[in-house]
Design an enzyme around this catalytic site. Structure first.
Site, PDB file in Angstrom:
ATOM      1  N   ASP A 100      10.943  -7.453   7.943  1.00  0.00           N
ATOM      2  CA  ASP A 100      10.526  -6.500   6.904  1.00  0.00           C
ATOM      3  C   ASP A 100      10.325  -5.109   7.491  1.00  0.00           C
ATOM      4  O   ASP A 100      10.117  -4.150   6.746  1.00  0.00           O
ATOM      5  CB  ASP A 100       9.235  -6.964   6.212  1.00  0.00           C
ATOM      6  CG  ASP A 100       8.108  -7.241   7.200  1.00  0.00           C
ATOM      7  OD1 ASP A 100       8.321  -8.042   8.125  1.00  0.00           O
ATOM      8  OD2 ASP A 100       7.031  -6.644   7.066  1.00  0.00           O
ATOM      9  N   ARG A 142       0.830  -1.216   0.000  1.00  0.00           N
ATOM     10  CA  ARG A 142       0.000   0.000   0.000  1.00  0.00           C
ATOM     11  C   ARG A 142       0.855   1.254   0.000  1.00  0.00           C
ATOM     12  O   ARG A 142       0.378   2.329   0.341  1.00  0.00           O
ATOM     13  CB  ARG A 142      -0.908   0.002   1.207  1.00  0.00           C
ATOM     14  CG  ARG A 142      -0.164  -0.126   2.529  1.00  0.00           C
ATOM     15  CD  ARG A 142      -1.072   0.246   3.629  1.00  0.00           C
ATOM     16  NE  ARG A 142      -0.555  -0.177   4.909  1.00  0.00           N
ATOM     17  CZ  ARG A 142      -1.119   0.135   6.052  1.00  0.00           C
ATOM     18  NH1 ARG A 142      -2.200   0.881   6.060  1.00  0.00           N
ATOM     19  NH2 ARG A 142      -0.597  -0.278   7.164  1.00  0.00           N
ATOM     20  N   LYS A 174       2.278   6.478   1.577  1.00  0.00           N
ATOM     21  CA  LYS A 174       1.757   5.286   2.255  1.00  0.00           C
ATOM     22  C   LYS A 174       0.234   5.380   2.273  1.00  0.00           C
ATOM     23  O   LYS A 174      -0.319   6.350   2.790  1.00  0.00           O
ATOM     24  CB  LYS A 174       2.325   5.235   3.678  1.00  0.00           C
ATOM     25  CG  LYS A 174       1.974   3.971   4.447  1.00  0.00           C
ATOM     26  CD  LYS A 174       2.780   3.884   5.731  1.00  0.00           C
ATOM     27  CE  LYS A 174       2.336   2.721   6.588  1.00  0.00           C
ATOM     28  NZ  LYS A 174       3.111   2.647   7.846  1.00  0.00           N
TER      29      LYS A 174
HETATM   30  P1  AMP Z   1       3.116  -4.186   8.175  1.00  0.00           P
HETATM   31  O1  AMP Z   1       2.462  -5.109   9.148  1.00  0.00           O
HETATM   32  O2  AMP Z   1       2.518  -2.815   8.157  1.00  0.00           O
HETATM   33  O3  AMP Z   1       4.586  -4.156   8.287  1.00  0.00           O
HETATM   34  O4  AMP Z   1       2.766  -4.749   6.733  1.00  0.00           O
HETATM   35  C1  AMP Z   1       3.079  -6.064   6.356  1.00  0.00           C
HETATM   36  C2  AMP Z   1       2.739  -6.263   4.891  1.00  0.00           C
HETATM   37  O5  AMP Z   1       1.350  -6.089   4.677  1.00  0.00           O
HETATM   38  C3  AMP Z   1       3.434  -5.308   3.943  1.00  0.00           C
HETATM   39  O6  AMP Z   1       3.740  -6.027   2.782  1.00  0.00           O
HETATM   40  C4  AMP Z   1       2.373  -4.256   3.689  1.00  0.00           C
HETATM   41  O7  AMP Z   1       2.565  -3.597   2.469  1.00  0.00           O
HETATM   42  C5  AMP Z   1       1.113  -5.112   3.671  1.00  0.00           C
HETATM   43  N1  AMP Z   1      -0.096  -4.331   4.008  1.00  0.00           N
HETATM   44  C6  AMP Z   1      -0.433  -3.827   5.213  1.00  0.00           C
HETATM   45  N2  AMP Z   1      -1.613  -3.187   5.152  1.00  0.00           N
HETATM   46  C7  AMP Z   1      -2.056  -3.283   3.870  1.00  0.00           C
HETATM   47  C8  AMP Z   1      -3.215  -2.830   3.155  1.00  0.00           C
HETATM   48  N3  AMP Z   1      -4.186  -2.146   3.753  1.00  0.00           N
HETATM   49  N4  AMP Z   1      -3.289  -3.136   1.846  1.00  0.00           N
HETATM   50  C9  AMP Z   1      -2.340  -3.827   1.238  1.00  0.00           C
HETATM   51  N5  AMP Z   1      -1.229  -4.289   1.830  1.00  0.00           N
HETATM   52  C10 AMP Z   1      -1.074  -4.025   3.147  1.00  0.00           C
HETATM   53 MG    MG Z   2       5.942  -3.104   7.392  1.00  0.00          MG
END
Ligand code: AMP
Ligand code: MG
Length: 484
Positions: free
Chosen positions: A249, A94, A114
């Site tokens: 990540d 995203r 973002k």
């Molecule tokens: P995070 O937990 O924020 O580190 O995100 C983990 C993964 O989930 C990453 O690849 C983000 O890009 C993806 N991600 C988190 N929220 C969304 C969303 N609303 N739409 C698409 N991908 C998401």
């Molecule tokens: Mg992340």
């Protein structure tokens, strides 16, 4: 999509890497962009014109409705260990990297939107962000910066005029995030997991050129990343910060704090404090962070190993030797930080134990972490204790220790004032600010909190309430915007 001329010349060094490093695509436009916050000081530091950014054209760019000149938007590919489990493909689901600017000090910095819409890495996600978490990241990242902790920054928050669907319907928003880069441990893992040694090498060369120009080779690069990460985690511990989701990540290769999801600052000190509701087993609890940081660096070592030696056994041996520097670097950074917090100018072997005993006294008595250190320097910490016996015994030791130093009291008080913030983004204040903004469109509390947090070491009488831990009622009302 139109490309409009802007005072925002972007370069794209990451987008010049091979195609398999990213997916190239534009942001998905939003209905009605509205600027709710612009970081004027950061804009100037980046060499951007704040007025141009706040104009309708600028706001359209910050929302992803127009592309600034020179933008080459990409969603970067990465993998990662999430709560210990390896996921070979995550990537920006995203977020879109618009490009890079060279700031006024000559540093290359990523400009990322973002919440800019779906990408090939979105899996089942909508590619969007809700206003609450966007404002939360804005507040906490800017607070971290003011506290002197390396971090991604927040340039702007824009509402989209579109709903996002989480547990409830929420207003959508886009955050403009600025980082030294968005390269993560998981970016290396992405290539390593595919056996793409050339990809690992290209990425390592890019990282050396961009972040570690002094590195003498790939192992030295690894050890330099370890040193920066160790220093970062030590800084977190010194301010009571809990990242909450230290997946590989979410670990920046440049050593900046990144990804403000379920993070929080501790009020009452306890080493096992966890805020994230998704961290069921306390993997990322406050006092676990050093161990997890080392674990994450081990995963980086595995990803880089193919560059250390042609022979696999030899490469593993070298990786392990380098990994052993984590404990040394972290220990060194932590004790230096703790000495600063305790107002110690000289070094004695027993200082670590002295600090640990203070932490134990805080935990045993349920004392507020931030207030305890601040008031120790001011000579009023005793007043925090209902039953001060253990504190008195400890304080006597501490006074004996500082009496052995040549510095006078005024010098020590001033040094401790600069090492121990009076204002941190306390959860109940953050939630109150986000509630006012998201539920009543009232940005007053958000702006005031930002003002307070911009000078975390400078006591100001009118902001006395921000220095206090939550009342019982405020504590009860606390809920996180942990869902992102
Ligand atoms: P995070 O937990 O924020 O580190 O995100 C983990 C993964 O989930 C990453 O690849 C983000 O890009 C993806 N991600 C988190 N929220 C969304 C969303 N609303 N739409 C698409 N991908 C998401
Ligand atoms: Mg992340």
């Amino acid at each position: 999509m139109d490309t409009i001329v802007s005072p925002w010349p972007l370069d794209n060094s990451y987008a010049r890497l091979p195609d398999r490093f990213y997916a190239r695509l534009p942001p998905t436009p939003v209905a009605t962009p509205r600027l709710v916050k612009l970081n004027l000081a950061l804009a100037r530091q980046l060499g951007l014109d704040p007025e141009a950014l706040a104009s309708p054209e600028g706001v359209a760019m910050l929302a992803g409705n127009h592309l600034p000149e020179g933008a080459d938007p990409i969603a970067t590919a990465y993998a990662g260990h999430q709560f210990g489990n390896f996921v070979p493909q995550l990537g920006d689901g995203r977020a879109l990297l618009l490009g890079e600017v060279i700031d006024t000090t000559g540093v290359r910095r990523d400009i990322q939107l973002k919440g800019a819409g779906q990408t090939p890495f979105s899996r089942r996600g909508d590619g969007r962000a809700a206003l609450g978490p966007v404002l939360r990241e804005y507040l906490i990242s800017e607070a971290m910066h003011a506290l002197g902790v390396p971090t991604t920054r927040s340039l702007a928050a824009v509402t989209t005029g579109e709903p996002v669907y989480r547990e409830t319907v929420l207003p959508g928003a886009v955050l403009t995030r600025v980082a030294s880069s968005h390269i993560r441990v998981g970016t290396f893992q992405f290539f390593a997991a595919r056996g793409d040694v050339e990809g690992v090498k290209l990425l390592a060369d890019h990282v050396i050129a961009r972040h570690y120009p002094d590195a003498t080779g790939y192992r030295d690069l690894y050890e330099k990343v370890i040193a920066r990460q160790a220093a970062l985690v030590a800084q977190w511990l010194c301010i009571g910060f809990i990242h909450g989701v230290m997946n590989t990540d979410n670990v920046s290769i440049a050593g900046e704090t990144i990804d403000y999801g379920p993070c929080a600052f501790m009020d009452t000190y306890h080493p096992e404090t966890v805020f994230s509701s998704i961290d069921q087993y306390g993997r990322y609890a406050y006092a676990k962070q050093p161990q997890i940081g080392g674990w994450n660096m081990a995963r980086l070592g595995e990803a880089l190993m193919s560059l250390f030696a042609a022979d696999a056994d030899e490469a593993l041996k070298l990786a392990n030797e380098s990994l052993a520097t984590w404990n040394v670097q972290f220990g060194r950074a932590l004790i230096a930080g703790l000495r600063r917090k305790l107002g110690l100018f000289t070094e004695q072997d027993s200082d670590g134990e002295l600090a640990q005993t203070f932490f134990n006294v805080l935990a045993d008595n349920g004392i507020d972490f931030t207030q305890a250190f601040r008031r120790l320097g001011e000579g009023t910490a005793r007043g925090l204790f209902e039953e001060p016996t253990a504190f008195d015994a400890w304080e006597q030791r501490w006074r004996q220790r500082i009496a052995q130093e040549p510095q006078d009291g005024a010098t020590r008080r001033e040094a401790m004032r600069l090492a121990n913030p009076i204002y941190i983004p306390r959860n109940h204040k953050v939630e109150a600010a986000l509630g006012a903004a998201t539920e009543r469109d009232d940005y007053g509390p958000f702006e005031e909190l930002l003002t307070v947090l911009a000078k975390p070491f400078e006591e100001r009488a009118e902001f006395a309430a921000y220095a206090l831990p939550p009342s019982e009622e405020e504590q009860r009302n606390f809920r996180t915007f942990c869902g992102t």
